[in-house]
Scaffold this active site. Structure first.
Site, PDB file in Angstrom:
ATOM      1  N   SER A   1      27.353   2.327 -20.653  1.00  0.00           N
ATOM      2  CA  SER A   1      27.957   1.197 -19.933  1.00  0.00           C
ATOM      3  C   SER A   1      29.073   0.614 -20.783  1.00  0.00           C
ATOM      4  O   SER A   1      29.176   0.920 -21.979  1.00  0.00           O
ATOM      5  CB  SER A   1      26.871   0.144 -19.701  1.00  0.00           C
ATOM      6  OG  SER A   1      27.431  -1.095 -19.307  1.00  0.00           O
TER       7      SER A   1
ATOM      8  N   TYR B   1      19.979  -5.172 -22.648  1.00  0.00           N
ATOM      9  CA  TYR B   1      20.683  -4.081 -21.982  1.00  0.00           C
ATOM     10  C   TYR B   1      21.739  -3.491 -22.918  1.00  0.00           C
ATOM     11  O   TYR B   1      21.854  -2.272 -23.076  1.00  0.00           O
ATOM     12  CB  TYR B   1      21.324  -4.630 -20.708  1.00  0.00           C
ATOM     13  CG  TYR B   1      22.032  -3.624 -19.831  1.00  0.00           C
ATOM     14  CD1 TYR B   1      21.312  -2.814 -18.949  1.00  0.00           C
ATOM     15  CD2 TYR B   1      23.417  -3.506 -19.844  1.00  0.00           C
ATOM     16  CE1 TYR B   1      21.971  -1.913 -18.116  1.00  0.00           C
ATOM     17  CE2 TYR B   1      24.088  -2.607 -19.023  1.00  0.00           C
ATOM     18  CZ  TYR B   1      23.353  -1.815 -18.152  1.00  0.00           C
ATOM     19  OH  TYR B   1      24.005  -0.927 -17.330  1.00  0.00           O
TER      20      TYR B   1
ATOM     21  N   LYS C   1      22.186   0.272 -24.388  1.00  0.00           N
ATOM     22  CA  LYS C   1      23.342   1.111 -24.062  1.00  0.00           C
ATOM     23  C   LYS C   1      24.122   1.536 -25.318  1.00  0.00           C
ATOM     24  O   LYS C   1      24.687   2.629 -25.356  1.00  0.00           O
ATOM     25  CB  LYS C   1      24.247   0.385 -23.057  1.00  0.00           C
ATOM     26  CG  LYS C   1      23.591   0.193 -21.669  1.00  0.00           C
ATOM     27  CD  LYS C   1      23.226   1.513 -20.998  1.00  0.00           C
ATOM     28  CE  LYS C   1      22.804   1.344 -19.544  1.00  0.00           C
ATOM     29  NZ  LYS C   1      22.416   2.635 -18.905  1.00  0.00           N
TER      30      LYS C   1
HETATM   31  N1  LIG Z   1      26.383  -0.706 -11.409  1.00  0.00           N
HETATM   32  C1  LIG Z   1      27.048  -0.963 -12.483  1.00  0.00           C
HETATM   33  O1  LIG Z   1      27.960  -1.815 -12.450  1.00  0.00           O
HETATM   34  C2  LIG Z   1      26.785  -0.221 -13.769  1.00  0.00           C
HETATM   35  C3  LIG Z   1      27.701  -0.375 -14.813  1.00  0.00           C
HETATM   36  C4  LIG Z   1      27.502   0.330 -15.987  1.00  0.00           C
HETATM   37  C5  LIG Z   1      26.414   1.167 -16.114  1.00  0.00           C
HETATM   38  N2  LIG Z   1      25.531   1.303 -15.115  1.00  0.00           N
HETATM   39  C6  LIG Z   1      24.412   2.242 -15.313  1.00  0.00           C
HETATM   40  O2  LIG Z   1      24.450   3.240 -14.317  1.00  0.00           O
HETATM   41  C7  LIG Z   1      23.159   3.781 -14.084  1.00  0.00           C
HETATM   42  C8  LIG Z   1      22.872   3.788 -12.598  1.00  0.00           C
HETATM   43  O3  LIG Z   1      22.801   2.456 -12.120  1.00  0.00           O
HETATM   44  P1  LIG Z   1      23.188   2.006 -10.643  1.00  0.00           P
HETATM   45  O4  LIG Z   1      24.331   1.085 -10.767  1.00  0.00           O
HETATM   46  O5  LIG Z   1      23.295   3.169  -9.762  1.00  0.00           O
HETATM   47  O6  LIG Z   1      21.939   1.060 -10.289  1.00  0.00           O
HETATM   48  P2  LIG Z   1      20.673   1.264  -9.332  1.00  0.00           P
HETATM   49  O7  LIG Z   1      19.770   0.161  -9.669  1.00  0.00           O
HETATM   50  O8  LIG Z   1      21.135   1.415  -7.937  1.00  0.00           O
HETATM   51  O9  LIG Z   1      20.081   2.656  -9.801  1.00  0.00           O
HETATM   52  C9  LIG Z   1      19.221   2.799 -10.889  1.00  0.00           C
HETATM   53  C10 LIG Z   1      18.105   3.700 -10.425  1.00  0.00           C
HETATM   54  O10 LIG Z   1      17.229   3.940 -11.535  1.00  0.00           O
HETATM   55  C11 LIG Z   1      15.902   3.915 -11.052  1.00  0.00           C
HETATM   56  N3  LIG Z   1      14.940   3.645 -12.114  1.00  0.00           N
HETATM   57  C12 LIG Z   1      14.705   2.452 -12.729  1.00  0.00           C
HETATM   58  N4  LIG Z   1      13.704   2.588 -13.629  1.00  0.00           N
HETATM   59  C13 LIG Z   1      13.312   3.891 -13.583  1.00  0.00           C
HETATM   60  C14 LIG Z   1      12.327   4.643 -14.278  1.00  0.00           C
HETATM   61  N5  LIG Z   1      11.547   4.079 -15.197  1.00  0.00           N
HETATM   62  N6  LIG Z   1      12.217   5.956 -13.993  1.00  0.00           N
HETATM   63  C15 LIG Z   1      13.009   6.535 -13.060  1.00  0.00           C
HETATM   64  N7  LIG Z   1      13.933   5.866 -12.361  1.00  0.00           N
HETATM   65  C16 LIG Z   1      14.082   4.560 -12.631  1.00  0.00           C
HETATM   66  C17 LIG Z   1      15.928   2.812 -10.006  1.00  0.00           C
HETATM   67  O11 LIG Z   1      14.814   2.894  -9.137  1.00  0.00           O
HETATM   68  C18 LIG Z   1      17.261   3.071  -9.312  1.00  0.00           C
HETATM   69  O12 LIG Z   1      17.134   3.936  -8.221  1.00  0.00           O
HETATM   70  C19 LIG Z   1      22.223   2.910 -14.914  1.00  0.00           C
HETATM   71  O13 LIG Z   1      21.917   3.568 -16.118  1.00  0.00           O
HETATM   72  C20 LIG Z   1      23.030   1.670 -15.187  1.00  0.00           C
HETATM   73  O14 LIG Z   1      22.604   1.013 -16.348  1.00  0.00           O
HETATM   74  C21 LIG Z   1      25.699   0.627 -13.943  1.00  0.00           C
END
Ligand SMILES: NC(=O)c1ccc[n+]([C@@H]2O[C@H](COP(=O)([O-])OP(=O)(O)OC[C@H]3O[C@@H](n4cnc5c(N)ncnc54)[C@H](O)[C@@H]3O)[C@@H](O)[C@H]2O)c1
Ligand SMILES: NC(=O)c1ccc[n+]([C@@H]2O[C@H](COP(=O)([O-])OP(=O)(O)OC[C@H]3O[C@@H](n4cnc5c(N)ncnc54)[C@H](O)[C@@H]3O)[C@@H](O)[C@H]2O)c1
Lengths: 252, 259
Positions: free
Chosen positions: A139, A152, A156
């Site tokens: 991230s 978080y 990361k």
């Molecule tokens: N959305 C953003 O702005 C953003 C920015 C930077 C990084 N990220 C990273 O991107 C990745 C995807 O996030 P997203 O934005 O699609 O969010 P999201 O919440 O839609 O997806 C995350 C998924 O991970 C699953 N999950 C959570 N705990 C789990 C576990 N213990 N085992 C298996 N699955 C699990 C959740 O059920 C969910 O489906 C994450 O690592 C997040 O930290 C997101």
């Protein structure tokens, strides 16, 4: 178009958001995908939409035993593992002085231990195929400090460091390991509604929020042989915000 | 703000460019307060002479345009003649950019590069022979927060400041065997004549864009420079020292963008 023909991928947290988009683009480009998530209903529905090239496995990334099942499924159903996307993630906002050790622990278990177990679980299968590509979703919070992201951010930054050591140790086996650093992407994690498209998100130079497919295209590239000399690197994908101070939007 | 307790610079002779006012003058005060001697250079003759006079016998002024190679040798010769050595060089002289990309002229771009980058390079070349021959030294290049991140409307300036940061690293590696250390300092928004013209004010709460909520004061950069000039930093080379109230660490609590 970048092809993933013949490749088998494991994508964690693929029930929705970026993980779902990555799995969908993988299948479009010819790969077969094992999609995993703790969200069983949504995960199963997402995999069914992708047809015979996708399987769903209920899976908690923080459990080493669960990981063995995921790899077994990939090998039994599709013959091996070439690509792992450590995408599952958890975010909870809290000021540092109000954060709890329990929550830190919970976030590290998913965001850091999840990636760690994942790498350990897939490497033998990748070695058997002569190599592979591991993509860890970090991230912007893994490149800078962000208030209310102490737990978080720690997870990361740790993933970014883990990626580098993994790249050094696994290079000789033909396994590449890179980290991806998305900015704000319109998924459930964003926690608010943002209008997609130009002008909807003035906080970044491109003036729009990221879409899961934006990240998905980068992950496809890193999974493919087109990136075959890239390892241990940080890929920033954020609409330009890490470039520095973002100027105010021009008046129309 | 309270008097800063600076590092010990007893016996050190330092050249500071562009030190008639602002950050350079503050660094000169710190050098003298730490027991060292300083040669202040600047194109501004009157102010430079006044600043040196205020510091008494431990300071001299020498009129000097950093972008002119011929004048550099004169500065080194003058320093050795007056104080017997050159232990430190602070490449501080600098000018600001000429606005947005589509507005800045090629002439201005070249001028900024000539003073902020070429001037630093010539300065290092000028002092290195003396430092090598006399057991070492410390070179401090004043880059900027604009040498750590992009800053809108500073095209030529940030190009020069990033270049200074990179060049300093190469110099640090090449000169380490000769005990010459090279580091860069990256001031954030500091209250000086350079920033006063764009409306920067000192004091708590006057600069909410940075985590500390205020612009820095020249003395706060001066003390970082003094540290790098002193033997307290004897194992530090090729480093980047941000003195910016946390500006380049990330967004502030007030300005945070979720994600
Ligand atoms: N959305 C953003 O702005 C953003 C920015 C930077 C990084 N990220 C990273 O991107 C990745 C995807 O996030 P997203 O934005 O699609 O969010 P999201 O919440 O839609 O997806 C995350 C998924 O991970 C699953 N999950 C959570 N705990 C789990 C576990 N213990 N085992 C298996 N699955 C699990 C959740 O059920 C969910 O489906 C994450 O690592 C997040 O930290 C997101
Ligand atoms: N003030 C800030 O917020 C800030 C932030 C980051 C970096 N800096 C850097 O710090 C340094 C000092 O800046 P300052 O804020 O004290 O500004 P300043 O304008 O007060 O000082 C710069 C000095 O350099 C002199 N100078 C200009 N061209 C010269 C030349 N060709 N030869 C010799 N001297 C010359 C000027 O006469 C002036 O006295 C500069 O390199 C600047 O880029 C300042």
């Amino acid at each position: 178009m970048t092809t993933l023909s013949g490749k088998v991928a494991v994508v964690t947290g693929a029930a929705r958001g970026m993980g779902e988009a990555e799995a969908r683009l993988f299948v479009e480009r010819g790969a077969r995908v094992v999609m995993t998530d703790v969200l069983e209903e949504e995960g199963r529905a997402a995999a069914e939409k992708l047809g015979g090239a996708a399987r769903f496995v209920r899976h908690d990334v923080s459990s080493a035993e669960d990981w063995a099942r995921v790899v077994e499924t990939a090998v039994a159903e599709f013959g091996g593992v070439d690509v792992l996307v450590n995408n599952a993630g958890l975010l909870r906002h809290a000021l540092l002085m109000e954060e709890t050790a329990e929550n830190l622990d919970r976030i590290l278990k998913v965001n850091l231990f999840g990636a760690f177990h994942g790498i350990q679980a897939v490497v033998p299968a990748m070695k058997a195929r002569g190599g592979g590509s591991i993509i860890n979703i970090s991230s912007l919070a893994g490149l800078q400090g962000i208030p209310r992201h102490a737990a978080y951010g720690a997870s990361k930054w740790a993933v970014r460091g883990l990626t580098k050591t993994a790249a050094l140790e696994l290079g000789e086996d033909g396994i590449r390991v890179n980290s991806v650093h998305p900015g704000a992407v319109d998924t459930a994690m964003l926690g608010r509604t943002v209008e997609r498209g130009r002008g909807g998100f003035p906080a970044v130079p491109l003036r729009r929020v990221g879409e899961p497919e934006d990240i998905g295209e980068l992950v496809v590239f890193l999974a493919s042989d087109a990136s075959s000399w890239m390892t241990g690197t940080e890929f920033v994908i954020d609409g330009g915000s890490m470039s520095g101070i973002v100027p105010p939007m021009r008046a129309e | 703000m309270a008097e800063l307790q600076g590092p010990n610079l007893a016996g050190k002779v330092v050249i500071i460019t562009g030190a008639a006012g602002g950050l350079g003058a503050a660094a000169a005060r710190q050098v003298v307060a730490g027991g060292g001697k300083v040669v202040i250079t600047d194109v501004q003759e009157e102010l430079g002479a006044k600043t040196a006079a205020e510091l008494g016998d431990a300071a001299r002024f020498h009129k000097h345009d950093v972008s002119d190679p011929a004048q550099w040798q004169a500065v080194v010769d003058f320093t050795v003649a007056e104080f017997g050595a050159v232990d430190g060089l602070v490449n501080n002289a600098g000018v600001t950019a000429g606005g947005p990309f589509d507005v800045e002229s090629l002439e201005n771009f070249e001028r900024v590069i000539k003073i902020n980058l070429t001037g630093v390079w010539i300065g290092m070349q000028a002092v290195i022979p003396f430092m090598k021959a006399h057991g070492g030294g410390s070179i401090v290049n004043i880059s900027s927060a604009a040498g750590l991140m992009g800053l809108p409307y500073t095209g030529s300036y940030s190009a020069a400041k990033w270049a200074v940061r990179g060049m300093g690293k190469t110099a640090a590696i090449e000169l380490a065997p000769f005990k010459v250390r090279v580091n860069s300092v990256h001031p954030g928004m500091i209250y000086t004549p350079m920033t006063a013209v764009v409306g920067i004010q000192p004091g708590e709460g006057n600069y909410p864009k940075t985590p500390m909520g205020r612009a820095g004061e020249a003395e706060e950069v001066g003390s970082a420079v003094a540290y790098l000039l002193s033997d307290a930093s004897s194992y530090v080379t090729g480093a980047e020292l941000a003195v910016d109230g946390g500006w380049t660490v990330g967004p502030t609590v007030q300005n945070v963008v979720e994600g």
